[in-house]
Design an enzyme around this catalytic site. Structure first.
Site, PDB file in Angstrom:
ATOM      1  N   HIS A 177      -4.977   1.018   8.163  1.00  0.00           N
ATOM      2  CA  HIS A 177      -4.303   1.088   6.863  1.00  0.00           C
ATOM      3  C   HIS A 177      -4.980   0.292   5.749  1.00  0.00           C
ATOM      4  O   HIS A 177      -4.775   0.581   4.575  1.00  0.00           O
ATOM      5  CB  HIS A 177      -2.823   0.679   6.992  1.00  0.00           C
ATOM      6  CG  HIS A 177      -2.584  -0.793   7.029  1.00  0.00           C
ATOM      7  ND1 HIS A 177      -2.796  -1.562   8.150  1.00  0.00           N
ATOM      8  CD2 HIS A 177      -2.153  -1.633   6.055  1.00  0.00           C
ATOM      9  CE1 HIS A 177      -2.499  -2.813   7.880  1.00  0.00           C
ATOM     10  NE2 HIS A 177      -2.108  -2.890   6.620  1.00  0.00           N
ATOM     11  N   ASP A 178      -5.788  -0.690   6.088  1.00  0.00           N
ATOM     12  CA  ASP A 178      -6.424  -1.523   5.061  1.00  0.00           C
ATOM     13  C   ASP A 178      -7.948  -1.400   5.016  1.00  0.00           C
ATOM     14  O   ASP A 178      -8.612  -2.249   4.421  1.00  0.00           O
ATOM     15  CB  ASP A 178      -6.061  -3.003   5.290  1.00  0.00           C
ATOM     16  CG  ASP A 178      -4.814  -3.437   4.532  1.00  0.00           C
ATOM     17  OD1 ASP A 178      -4.395  -2.716   3.600  1.00  0.00           O
ATOM     18  OD2 ASP A 178      -4.258  -4.497   4.871  1.00  0.00           O
ATOM     19  N   HIS A 212      -7.540  -0.722  -3.248  1.00  0.00           N
ATOM     20  CA  HIS A 212      -7.932  -0.553  -1.846  1.00  0.00           C
ATOM     21  C   HIS A 212      -7.146   0.559  -1.163  1.00  0.00           C
ATOM     22  O   HIS A 212      -7.638   1.198  -0.246  1.00  0.00           O
ATOM     23  CB  HIS A 212      -7.804  -1.876  -1.050  1.00  0.00           C
ATOM     24  CG  HIS A 212      -6.426  -2.189  -0.573  1.00  0.00           C
ATOM     25  ND1 HIS A 212      -5.522  -2.919  -1.330  1.00  0.00           N
ATOM     26  CD2 HIS A 212      -5.786  -1.897   0.585  1.00  0.00           C
ATOM     27  CE1 HIS A 212      -4.398  -3.049  -0.656  1.00  0.00           C
ATOM     28  NE2 HIS A 212      -4.525  -2.440   0.511  1.00  0.00           N
ATOM     29  N   LYS A 229     -10.177  -2.171   1.975  1.00  0.00           N
ATOM     30  CA  LYS A 229     -10.509  -3.530   1.540  1.00  0.00           C
ATOM     31  C   LYS A 229     -11.977  -3.848   1.795  1.00  0.00           C
ATOM     32  O   LYS A 229     -12.507  -4.791   1.210  1.00  0.00           O
ATOM     33  CB  LYS A 229      -9.618  -4.554   2.256  1.00  0.00           C
ATOM     34  CG  LYS A 229      -8.199  -4.573   1.733  1.00  0.00           C
ATOM     35  CD  LYS A 229      -7.381  -5.654   2.422  1.00  0.00           C
ATOM     36  CE  LYS A 229      -5.973  -5.686   1.860  1.00  0.00           C
ATOM     37  NZ  LYS A 229      -5.146  -6.694   2.553  1.00  0.00           N
ATOM     38  N   HIS A 260       1.280   2.715   2.223  1.00  0.00           N
ATOM     39  CA  HIS A 260       1.721   1.451   2.811  1.00  0.00           C
ATOM     40  C   HIS A 260       2.124   0.371   1.823  1.00  0.00           C
ATOM     41  O   HIS A 260       2.717  -0.627   2.220  1.00  0.00           O
ATOM     42  CB  HIS A 260       0.702   0.933   3.837  1.00  0.00           C
ATOM     43  CG  HIS A 260      -0.533   0.305   3.274  1.00  0.00           C
ATOM     44  ND1 HIS A 260      -1.655   1.042   2.967  1.00  0.00           N
ATOM     45  CD2 HIS A 260      -0.830  -0.975   2.973  1.00  0.00           C
ATOM     46  CE1 HIS A 260      -2.595   0.229   2.506  1.00  0.00           C
ATOM     47  NE2 HIS A 260      -2.122  -1.002   2.503  1.00  0.00           N
ATOM     48  N   HIS A 261       1.875   0.550   0.537  1.00  0.00           N
ATOM     49  CA  HIS A 261       2.374  -0.393  -0.462  1.00  0.00           C
ATOM     50  C   HIS A 261       3.461   0.229  -1.323  1.00  0.00           C
ATOM     51  O   HIS A 261       3.955  -0.418  -2.256  1.00  0.00           O
ATOM     52  CB  HIS A 261       1.234  -0.894  -1.353  1.00  0.00           C
ATOM     53  CG  HIS A 261       0.406  -1.953  -0.709  1.00  0.00           C
ATOM     54  ND1 HIS A 261       0.872  -3.229  -0.471  1.00  0.00           N
ATOM     55  CD2 HIS A 261      -0.861  -1.936  -0.235  1.00  0.00           C
ATOM     56  CE1 HIS A 261      -0.077  -3.938   0.110  1.00  0.00           C
ATOM     57  NE2 HIS A 261      -1.140  -3.182   0.276  1.00  0.00           N
TER      58      HIS A 261
END
Length: 199
Positions: free
Chosen positions: A137-138, A166, A141, A191-192
């Site tokens: 999910h990240d 990101h 970044k 996800h945010h």
């Protein structure tokens, strides 16, 4: 009279009947011992998964494609551990670590998602999808300037926009990976996002 006698016998039988036999209380020391026994293997597995995420982000930061095969292998091993000893993996999500927090975070998210999906009765493939989503999910970044990721003070407006980007980068990277489920893509891209659609 026979009927009264039968009725009295039935009432006595009901009075003697214990609906719920007393539950055998589990000795907490047994649970602690089992948890302590499972922790080293779970910690080793968490480190392996975090290393896979770290290596993936390094590859991505250098312009490479998402190495999804190694991440899927990590998710599979985590699934096996969660299937046999969920408490050990869950307990590790509560530990704070200074080094490699971004990678540990992804591993923790993956663990929590898989435990929730398993508890909800989802299929093996669905649980694995959520585990993979947590690990990936990240990954955007990897393209975010390091000084923004490492900054201790609050981000200014411009830095915040760069940081928030990101999610878009993650979405672009994962949409180019053949065979990822919609669950993985949605988790990464949302996800945010908050319930009101902001975020």
């Amino acid at each position: 009279k026979q009927m009264e006698s039968d009725l009295d016998a039935q009432i006595r039988a009901l009075e003697d009947f214990d609906e719920d036999p007393p539950l055998e209380e589990e000795d907490p020391t047994d649970r602690i011992a089992a948890l302590e026994q499972g922790l080293p293997a779970a910690a080793s597995l968490r480190d392996m998964a975090s290393k896979a995420v770290s290596q993936a982000m390094d590859i991505i930061s250098k312009g490479g494609a998402v190495p999804v095969t190694s991440i899927q292998a990590a998710a599979e091993k985590m699934f096996q551990s969660i299937n046999s000893d969920p408490e050990a993996m869950l307990s590790l999500t509560m530990l704070k670590q200074k080094d490699g927090q971004a990678y540990i975070h992804s591993t923790n998210v993956s663990t929590l998602l898989m435990v929730m999906a398993k508890t909800a009765g989802m299929s093996r493939s669905q649980v694995l999808d959520y585990g993979l989503a947590g690990l990936l999910h990240d990954v955007g970044k990897a393209k975010t300037p390091r000084q923004i990721l490492m900054k201790k003070k609050a981000l200014d407006k411009e830095e915040k926009l760069l940081y928030e980007h990101h999610v878009t980068i993650t979405n672009e990277l994962l949409s180019n990976v053949y065979g990822l489920s919609q669950t993985v893509l949605d988790a990464a891209s949302q996800h945010h996002e908050r319930l009101d659609g902001q975020g």
